[in-house]
Scaffold this motif. Structure first.
Motif, PDB file in Angstrom:
ATOM      1  N   SER A  52      80.697  58.967   6.203  1.00  0.00           N
ATOM      2  CA  SER A  52      80.239  59.076   4.814  1.00  0.00           C
ATOM      3  C   SER A  52      78.734  59.254   4.686  1.00  0.00           C
ATOM      4  N   LEU A  53      77.999  59.202   5.792  1.00  0.00           N
ATOM      5  CA  LEU A  53      76.540  59.333   5.735  1.00  0.00           C
ATOM      6  C   LEU A  53      76.122  60.789   5.552  1.00  0.00           C
ATOM      7  N   THR A  54      74.906  60.970   5.049  1.00  0.00           N
ATOM      8  CA  THR A  54      74.335  62.309   5.025  1.00  0.00           C
ATOM      9  C   THR A  54      74.082  62.772   6.455  1.00  0.00           C
ATOM     10  N   PHE A  55      73.771  64.056   6.614  1.00  0.00           N
ATOM     11  CA  PHE A  55      73.499  64.586   7.945  1.00  0.00           C
ATOM     12  C   PHE A  55      72.305  63.874   8.563  1.00  0.00           C
ATOM     13  N   GLU A  56      71.267  63.617   7.759  1.00  0.00           N
ATOM     14  CA  GLU A  56      70.086  62.927   8.262  1.00  0.00           C
ATOM     15  C   GLU A  56      70.409  61.473   8.608  1.00  0.00           C
ATOM     16  N   ALA A 100      71.123  53.313   3.117  1.00  0.00           N
ATOM     17  CA  ALA A 100      70.074  52.898   2.187  1.00  0.00           C
ATOM     18  C   ALA A 100      68.816  53.749   2.344  1.00  0.00           C
ATOM     19  N   ARG A 101      68.530  54.162   3.579  1.00  0.00           N
ATOM     20  CA  ARG A 101      67.335  54.952   3.824  1.00  0.00           C
ATOM     21  C   ARG A 101      67.461  56.379   3.314  1.00  0.00           C
ATOM     22  N   PHE A 102      68.590  57.008   3.573  1.00  0.00           N
ATOM     23  CA  PHE A 102      68.718  58.440   3.341  1.00  0.00           C
ATOM     24  C   PHE A 102      69.544  58.801   2.103  1.00  0.00           C
ATOM     25  N   ASP A 103      70.194  57.832   1.491  1.00  0.00           N
ATOM     26  CA  ASP A 103      70.941  58.090   0.258  1.00  0.00           C
ATOM     27  C   ASP A 103      70.838  56.867  -0.651  1.00  0.00           C
ATOM     28  N   PRO A 104      69.602  56.539  -1.088  1.00  0.00           N
ATOM     29  CA  PRO A 104      69.411  55.298  -1.852  1.00  0.00           C
ATOM     30  C   PRO A 104      70.131  55.294  -3.193  1.00  0.00           C
ATOM     31  N   GLU A 105      70.252  56.470  -3.840  1.00  0.00           N
ATOM     32  CA  GLU A 105      70.917  56.493  -5.144  1.00  0.00           C
ATOM     33  C   GLU A 105      72.379  56.078  -5.021  1.00  0.00           C
ATOM     34  N   THR A 106      73.057  56.640  -4.041  1.00  0.00           N
ATOM     35  CA  THR A 106      74.464  56.285  -3.852  1.00  0.00           C
ATOM     36  C   THR A 106      74.610  54.824  -3.471  1.00  0.00           C
ATOM     37  N   THR A 107      73.721  54.349  -2.617  1.00  0.00           N
ATOM     38  CA  THR A 107      73.792  52.953  -2.202  1.00  0.00           C
ATOM     39  C   THR A 107      73.640  52.021  -3.386  1.00  0.00           C
TER      40      THR A 107
END
Length: 480
Positions: free
Chosen positions: A137-141, A171-178
């Motif tokens: 579910s993580l972004t590519f980064e 949390a680092r790379f998709d803070p809005e979703t988190t």
């Protein structure tokens, strides 16, 4: 321990270590091969990018196929039908093969460092797959962040350590979703009723319980309301002289609430005027010679040849939506004994007879007959129930062909996925999965099917399961 015994013990342990290492290397090689196969059946489209489109080759060569997003964002999509070759080669279900291919794609394209250590045999495949399942579910980064930080310790990282790193990456790379997920307490709620199998009290005695487990996580307000309702109905049952055991009454209360609800959201309980939904019991009755004559294997009236006990007193549940397994006849009687129960009995007397009709769609008597003869989808290694499967004409139905084409001899259950796959060609060569009944006169096992994959590999499916089958004489499997 004398010197000779010590030497023997050391040799045994060395053998265990050597074989374990060899098995790890072989498993890693097989996993890499799965990734290679998936890579050969990808498209230019990638997960999470709406601007990419399928290439012209894909649309022409994979008629009826579709591409699945098995990895996380940035990983290529994979052709659905190629997964069935993996399932057949490994002797597992389609769903298990799909998970395997998804993990292989995730590691290959989004976790290259962990993948490289797995390919070298330095990290167990199950550990690598555990990481892949957590990063999907993580972004590519974010996946790259996890890959960089865990690759060097992937051989010993625990599950909680992986989960904490994945949470940090999110949390680092998709803070809005988190942040949004933090406020969505609804996502933690679930309610599960385990209808897969009937419960057994003791694995040694195998005593039948005829119960299922219910577990879940509820919103606090919902849980308090449910607790009050269960306690209220349990007290009602106690006042009416039901079982004195409170735990039993509480479990019975859920069933009473379900029947009183009648499909509406508002629950009203009145001891004087209870409202009950009618219970419907559909019984698929399987009768064999023992049930008809009251004997078993010619031993005597009602004598079980295996146990020596009298009485044929077990029923086998085979009803859609119900748990599968054996229950006592007394429990079936208790289900059917209530005056507000509607009972439907569908008898299947003799599965050795044949039946046929002239139309395309089979009537219920033929459909039930076929599904009773083949309890599962007949595709190699598939485990899906035939009760919800399509009925496929093994020899294609011809509109103006011979009479009796829709018969118990020509119909076989295929789950929807395998029915589509069998119907549509898979490869650019036009080859597809095909099957036929065995020919006992030619030395093949009776009451079985032989499937041939687009690559020419063959599998035999009978009531004992699936096993590889030799290629046709004079023909070798395709090397492609």
């Amino acid at each position: 321990m004398d010197r000779g015994t010590h030497t023997t013990a050391t040799a045994l342990i060395d053998a265990v270590r050597e074989r374990t290492a060899a098995a790890r290397v072989a498993e890693a090689a097989a996993f890499v091969a799965v990734g290679d196969w998936a890579s050969a059946h990808t498209s230019d489209a990638v997960v999470g990018d709406p601007l990419t489109t399928l290439g012209e080759w894909d649309a022409e060569a994979l008629t009826g196929d579709q591409f699945l997003e098995l990895g996380g964002p940035g990983a290529p999509v994979v052709a659905e039908f190629c997964i069935s070759e993996i399932a057949a080669a490994r002797g597992c279900s389609f769903d298990a093969a799909r998970r395997l291919v998804g993990d292989a794609v995730e590691l290959r394209y989004r976790l290259p460092r962990v993948h490289a250590r797995m390919a070298a045999g330095e990290v167990d495949v199950w550990r690598g797959r555990r990481v892949a399942q957590a990063t999907r579910s993580l972004t590519f980064e974010g996946a790259g962040f996890v890959d960089r930080h865990i690759a060097y310790v992937a051989g010993k990282a625990t599950g909680p350590e992986v989960d904490r790193l994945v949470a940090e990456a999110a949390a680092r790379f998709d803070p809005e979703t988190t942040e949004a997920e933090r406020h969505e307490a609804d996502g933690d709620r679930y309610l599960t009723i385990d209808l897969g199998d009937l419960g057994y009290a003791d694995p040694l005695t195998g005593t039948l319980r005829g119960t299922v487990n219910v577990h879940g996580s509820l919103d606090l307000a919902d849980a308090l309301d449910l607790e009050r309702s269960i306690a209220h109905v349990a007290r009602q049952l106690g006042d009416l002289g039901c079982d004195p055991n409170l735990d039993i009454r509480r479990s019975m209360a859920l069933g009473e609430m379900a029947r009183r609800c009648e499909g509406v959201a508002t629950l009203e309980y009145d001891v004087k005027k209870p409202t009950r939904a009618r219970r419907e019991v559909v019984l698929f009755v399987h009768l064999d010679q023992a049930a008809i004559t009251g004997t078993l294997n010619g031993v005597g009236p009602g004598i079980d040849a295996c146990t020596g006990m009298t009485g044929i007193d077990l029923a086998r549940l085979d009803t859609p939506g119900a748990p599968r397994g054996a229950v006592t006849v007394e429990q079936v009687q208790s289900w059917c004994g209530s005056p507000d129960t509607t009972i439907t009995i569908r008898p299947i007397i003799d599965l050795t007879t044949e039946d046929a009709v002239n139309g395309y769609a089979p009537p219920d008597r033929i459909a039930d007959h076929v599904r009773a003869r083949w309890p599962r989808c007949v595709f190699p290694y598939c485990t899906r129930s035939s009760r919800t499967a399509d009925l496929d004409h093994c020899d294609a139905y011809e509109q103006h062909g011979a009479l009796g084409q829709t018969s118990t001899r020509n119909l076989f259950p295929l789950c929807r996925r395998h029915h589509r796959m069998k119907t549509h060609r898979e490869m650019a060569t036009g080859k597809r999965w095909v099957y036929r009944p065995t020919a006992p006169n030619n030395g093949e096992p009776p009451h079985a099917l032989i499937w041939t994959s687009p690559l020419g590999l063959r599998y035999l499916v009978d009531h004992d399961g699936t096993r590889p089958w030799p290629s046709e004489p004079g023909r070798e499997p395709d090397a492609t």
